[in-house]
Design a protein around this motif. Structure first.
Motif, PDB file in Angstrom:
ATOM      1  N   ARG A  83       0.828  -1.211   0.000  1.00 28.55           N
ATOM      2  CA  ARG A  83       0.000   0.000   0.000  1.00 28.55           C
ATOM      3  C   ARG A  83       0.863   1.262   0.000  1.00 28.55           C
ATOM      4  NH1 ARG A  83      -5.490   0.249   1.209  1.00 28.55           N
ATOM      5  NH2 ARG A  83      -6.470  -1.787   0.838  1.00 28.55           N
ATOM      6  N   LEU A  84       2.000   1.220   0.713  1.00 31.64           N
ATOM      7  CA  LEU A  84       2.846   2.404   0.859  1.00 31.64           C
ATOM      8  C   LEU A  84       3.969   2.458  -0.171  1.00 31.64           C
ATOM      9  CD1 LEU A  84       3.128   2.326   4.755  1.00 31.64           C
ATOM     10  CD2 LEU A  84       1.641   3.787   3.380  1.00 31.64           C
ATOM     11  N   ASN A  85       4.085   1.378  -0.971  1.00 30.23           N
ATOM     12  CA  ASN A  85       5.125   1.309  -2.009  1.00 30.23           C
ATOM     13  C   ASN A  85       6.518   1.433  -1.410  1.00 30.23           C
ATOM     14  OD1 ASN A  85       5.980   0.974  -4.678  1.00 30.23           O
ATOM     15  ND2 ASN A  85       6.051   3.193  -5.051  1.00 30.23           N
ATOM     16  N   VAL A  86       6.733   0.669  -0.302  1.00 25.63           N
ATOM     17  CA  VAL A  86       8.038   0.626   0.359  1.00 25.63           C
ATOM     18  C   VAL A  86       8.350  -0.832   0.677  1.00 25.63           C
ATOM     19  CG1 VAL A  86       7.822   2.941   1.358  1.00 25.63           C
ATOM     20  CG2 VAL A  86       6.991   0.954   2.643  1.00 25.63           C
ATOM     21  N   THR A  87       9.497  -1.073   1.296  1.00 25.28           N
ATOM     22  CA  THR A  87       9.871  -2.430   1.695  1.00 25.28           C
ATOM     23  C   THR A  87       9.278  -2.759   3.064  1.00 25.28           C
ATOM     24  OG1 THR A  87      11.896  -1.728   2.806  1.00 25.28           O
ATOM     25  CG2 THR A  87      12.032  -2.169   0.428  1.00 25.28           C
ATOM     26  N   THR A  88       9.215  -4.040   3.395  1.00 18.64           N
ATOM     27  CA  THR A  88       8.724  -4.447   4.714  1.00 18.64           C
ATOM     28  C   THR A  88       9.652  -3.946   5.818  1.00 18.64           C
ATOM     29  OG1 THR A  88       9.858  -6.576   4.454  1.00 18.64           O
ATOM     30  CG2 THR A  88       7.530  -6.479   3.851  1.00 18.64           C
ATOM     31  N   ARG A  89      10.949  -3.816   5.500  1.00 17.21           N
ATOM     32  CA  ARG A  89      11.881  -3.272   6.487  1.00 17.21           C
ATOM     33  C   ARG A  89      11.532  -1.827   6.824  1.00 17.21           C
ATOM     34  NH1 ARG A  89      18.518  -2.984   5.826  1.00 17.21           N
ATOM     35  NH2 ARG A  89      18.947  -2.050   7.886  1.00 17.21           N
ATOM     36  N   THR A  90      11.157  -1.040   5.792  1.00 15.29           N
ATOM     37  CA  THR A  90      10.742   0.347   6.030  1.00 15.29           C
ATOM     38  C   THR A  90       9.468   0.395   6.858  1.00 15.29           C
ATOM     39  OG1 THR A  90      11.763   1.092   3.958  1.00 15.29           O
ATOM     40  CG2 THR A  90      10.074   2.508   4.909  1.00 15.29           C
ATOM     41  N   VAL A  91       8.550  -0.544   6.599  1.00 13.15           N
ATOM     42  CA  VAL A  91       7.312  -0.607   7.385  1.00 13.15           C
ATOM     43  C   VAL A  91       7.638  -0.819   8.862  1.00 13.15           C
ATOM     44  CG1 VAL A  91       5.259  -1.994   7.848  1.00 13.15           C
ATOM     45  CG2 VAL A  91       5.821  -1.352   5.499  1.00 13.15           C
ATOM     46  N   ARG A  92       8.578  -1.741   9.138  1.00 13.33           N
ATOM     47  CA  ARG A  92       8.945  -2.006  10.528  1.00 13.33           C
ATOM     48  C   ARG A  92       9.522  -0.756  11.194  1.00 13.33           C
ATOM     49  NH1 ARG A  92      10.624  -7.001   8.267  1.00 13.33           N
ATOM     50  NH2 ARG A  92      12.820  -6.320   8.207  1.00 13.33           N
ATOM     51  N   ARG A  93      10.356  -0.009  10.466  1.00 15.01           N
ATOM     52  CA  ARG A  93      10.934   1.215  11.024  1.00 15.01           C
ATOM     53  C   ARG A  93       9.843   2.252  11.288  1.00 15.01           C
ATOM     54  NH1 ARG A  93      15.270   0.835   7.059  1.00 15.01           N
ATOM     55  NH2 ARG A  93      14.231   2.523   5.933  1.00 15.01           N
ATOM     56  N   ASP A  94       8.895   2.371  10.346  1.00 12.78           N
ATOM     57  CA  ASP A  94       7.804   3.340  10.523  1.00 12.78           C
ATOM     58  C   ASP A  94       6.902   2.944  11.694  1.00 12.78           C
ATOM     59  OD1 ASP A  94       8.769   4.794   8.435  1.00 12.78           O
ATOM     60  OD2 ASP A  94       7.251   4.162   6.984  1.00 12.78           O
ATOM     61  N   ILE A  95       6.697   1.643  11.868  1.00 10.64           N
ATOM     62  CA  ILE A  95       5.911   1.181  13.019  1.00 10.64           C
ATOM     63  C   ILE A  95       6.599   1.590  14.314  1.00 10.64           C
ATOM     64  CG2 ILE A  95       5.168  -0.861  14.304  1.00 10.64           C
ATOM     65  CD1 ILE A  95       3.368  -0.339  11.973  1.00 10.64           C
ATOM     66  N   ASP A  96       7.927   1.454  14.349  1.00 11.83           N
ATOM     67  CA  ASP A  96       8.677   1.856  15.538  1.00 11.83           C
ATOM     68  C   ASP A  96       8.549   3.357  15.789  1.00 11.83           C
ATOM     69  OD1 ASP A  96       9.512  -0.700  16.074  1.00 11.83           O
ATOM     70  OD2 ASP A  96      11.412  -0.509  14.966  1.00 11.83           O
ATOM     71  N   ARG A  97       8.535   4.165  14.712  1.00  9.12           N
ATOM     72  CA  ARG A  97       8.386   5.619  14.880  1.00  9.12           C
ATOM     73  C   ARG A  97       7.011   5.951  15.469  1.00  9.12           C
ATOM     74  NH1 ARG A  97      11.071   5.697   9.656  1.00  9.12           N
ATOM     75  NH2 ARG A  97      13.173   6.554   9.877  1.00  9.12           N
ATOM     76  N   LEU A  98       5.976   5.263  14.987  1.00 14.73           N
ATOM     77  CA  LEU A  98       4.627   5.495  15.528  1.00 14.73           C
ATOM     78  C   LEU A  98       4.570   5.139  17.011  1.00 14.73           C
ATOM     79  CD1 LEU A  98       2.245   4.223  12.683  1.00 14.73           C
ATOM     80  CD2 LEU A  98       2.741   6.590  13.328  1.00 14.73           C
ATOM     81  N   ARG A  99       5.243   4.073  17.375  1.00 16.08           N
ATOM     82  CA  ARG A  99       5.259   3.681  18.797  1.00 16.08           C
ATOM     83  C   ARG A  99       5.963   4.735  19.631  1.00 16.08           C
ATOM     84  NH1 ARG A  99       6.922  -2.533  17.335  1.00 16.08           N
ATOM     85  NH2 ARG A  99       4.800  -3.396  17.190  1.00 16.08           N
ATOM     86  N   GLU A 100       7.040   5.331  19.096  1.00 17.04           N
ATOM     87  CA  GLU A 100       7.739   6.383  19.817  1.00 17.04           C
ATOM     88  C   GLU A 100       6.850   7.614  20.010  1.00 17.04           C
ATOM     89  OE1 GLU A 100      11.174   7.117  17.485  1.00 17.04           O
ATOM     90  OE2 GLU A 100      12.202   5.261  18.057  1.00 17.04           O
ATOM     91  N   LEU A 101       5.901   7.831  19.073  1.00 17.14           N
ATOM     92  CA  LEU A 101       4.976   8.958  19.172  1.00 17.14           C
ATOM     93  C   LEU A 101       3.803   8.664  20.100  1.00 17.14           C
ATOM     94  CD1 LEU A 101       4.863  10.049  15.414  1.00 17.14           C
ATOM     95  CD2 LEU A 101       5.948  11.274  17.307  1.00 17.14           C
ATOM     96  N   GLY A 102       3.723   7.432  20.612  1.00 18.72           N
ATOM     97  CA  GLY A 102       2.662   7.092  21.554  1.00 18.72           C
ATOM     98  C   GLY A 102       1.546   6.243  21.000  1.00 18.72           C
ATOM     99  N   TYR A 103       1.650   5.815  19.732  1.00 17.17           N
ATOM    100  CA  TYR A 103       0.599   4.982  19.148  1.00 17.17           C
ATOM    101  C   TYR A 103       0.849   3.514  19.513  1.00 17.17           C
ATOM    102  CZ  TYR A 103      -0.759   9.020  16.389  1.00 17.17           C
ATOM    103  OH  TYR A 103      -1.185  10.263  16.007  1.00 17.17           O
TER     104      TYR A 103
END
Length: 310
Positions: A29-49
Motif C-alpha cells: 500500500r505504501l510502495n516501500v519495503t517491509t523493512r521500512t514498514v517495521r521502522r515506521d511502526i517503531d516511529r509510531l510507537r515512539e509517538l505514543g501509538y
C-alpha cells in the motif's frame, strides 16, 4: 527522507481502519519495503501509538488501546462531524472541556473544512435550551460500572426532594430530552428503574459484580418510550377527549384509552401544566379535565388571559 512524515500519516490512516494488516500488505500500500514498514511502526510507537504485532503466518499489525491518548488522524468528514458535535454539545457538564477541544481543532482545520463548518453553522438554529448539569465524574463513574458489570451504589434525590440510598445494576446511560438518565435493575426493589443522572451521587466502592440482565420487554428503547413519562415526570394528568381514540393515534405522546366510539381518555405526564395545556390545545378537540384539579385551575387562568387578549 522528506516523504517520511506523509508516509507515517498514510500508515496511521491504514492502521486506524480497525483491521489487522500484514507487513507485506502495508508495504504494498505504501510502495516501500517491509523493512521500512517495521521502522515506521517503531516511529509510531515512539509517538505514543500502541501498534501491536502478532507473529506468525497469519499475524500482522493492528492499532490497540494505550495508556495515553496519542494524536488522532481524522478524515474530512470526521473532522467536520466532530467540530459540529462540539459546537452543539449537550448538558453533560463538560462545556469547558468541549470549548478547549473545539479551540484546538479549529486551529488546525484546513480552509476547505472551515468553509464546510461555517456553512453548516449558518444553517443550524441553536436553541438556548439547557438541561440540568451532570458532573463528568458522575457519567464516568456510571459508565465504568456498566462496563465492568459492578453494582452501583449511590445517593439519589427524587423530584419531591426526598433522598434515598440506592443499589442498582446499571444497564445503560440514556440521553433523552436534554437530560441524562441511568436505566438499571434496582436490587432492593427487584425491578427496573430509571434515574436522572443529575440527581445521582455515586458512593465508593462499587458493589458486587453481576451478569447483565436481558432488557425489560426485550427492548430497552421500547421500555423507556413506554415508561419514561410515567416514571420521570412529576405531574400526571387525565383528560376525557371528545374524539375517537383512533383520531389521536400518532398525534400525541401519551396513553390513549378508548371509552366509547366517540370519546377516549388521554393520560399525560409532564413537569408543567402549561405544557399540557399547549399539547391538548394543539389537538383542536373538545375535552374535559378529569384530574388533577390543579390542571383545571391553571386552564381557567389561561382561559381568562386569552379571553382578555381578544
Amino acid at each position: 527522507m522528506r516523504e517520511t512524515p506523509g508516509r507515517l500519516l498514510r500508515l496511521l490512516s491504514l492502521l486506524q481502519s480497525h483491521r489487522e494488516w500484514s507487513g507485506t500488505e502495508l508495504a504494498s500500500r505504501l510502495n516501500v519495503t517491509t523493512r521500512t514498514v517495521r521502522r515506521d511502526i517503531d516511529r509510531l510507537r515512539e509517538l505514543g501509538y500502541p501498534v501491536h504485532a502478532v507473529m506468525g503466518p497469519v499475524g500482522g499489525y493492528r492499532l490497540g488501546a494505550g495508556a495515553e491518548l496519542p494524536p488522532l488522524l481524522l478524515d474530512d468528514d470526521e473532522a467536520v462531524a466532530v467540530t459540529i458535535a462540539l459546537h452543539t454539545s449537550g448538558p453533560s457538564g463538560s462545556e469547558e472541556a468541549s470549548l478547549r477541544a473545539l479551540s484546538k481543532l479549529s486551529r488546525v482545520l484546513p480552509s476547505r473544512l472551515r468553509h464546510r463548518v461555517a456553512a453548516l453553522e449558518a444553517s443550524m438554529l441553536a436553541l438556548p435550551v439547557r438541561g440540568p448539569v451532570v458532573e463528568p465524574t458522575v457519567l464516568t463513574a456510571v459508565s465504568a460500572a456498566i462496563r465492568v458489570a459492578e453494582t452501583l451504589r449511590f445517593d439519589y434525590v427524587s423530584h419531591d426532594g426526598s433522598s434515598s440510598r440506592r443499589s442498582v445494576e446499571p444497564h445503560r446511560l440514556v440521553s433523552w430530552g436534554r437530560r441524562w438518565y441511568l436505566a438499571g435493575w434496582d436490587t432492593d426493589r427487584a425491578d427496573w428503574r430509571t434515574f436522572r443522572a443529575d440527581r445521582v451521587s455515586p458512593r465508593t466502592p462499587n458493589g458486587p459484580r453481576f451478569t447483565h440482565r436481558e432488557p425489560p420487554d426485550g427492548d430497552l428503547t421500547a421500555y423507556l418510550t413506554r415508561t419514561m413519562g410515567r416514571e420521570m415526570w412529576p405531574l400526571r394528568c387525565s383528560l376525557r377527549i371528545h374524539a375517537p381514540a383512533a383520531e389521536l393515534a400518532g398525534r400525541v405522546e401519551g396513553e390513549v384509552t378508548p371509552i366509547d366510539e366517540r370519546t377516549c381518555r388521554l393520560e399525560l405526564a409532564s413537569d408543567s401544566y402549561d405544557l399540557v395545556a399547549f399539547v391538548v390545545g394543539m389537538l383542536d378537540v373538545a375535552f374535559e379535565v378529569e384530574s388533577p384539579p390543579e390542571l383545571a385551575e391553571r386552564l381557567r387562568v389561561l382561559a381568562t388571559r386569552y379571553a382578555a387578549a381578544t
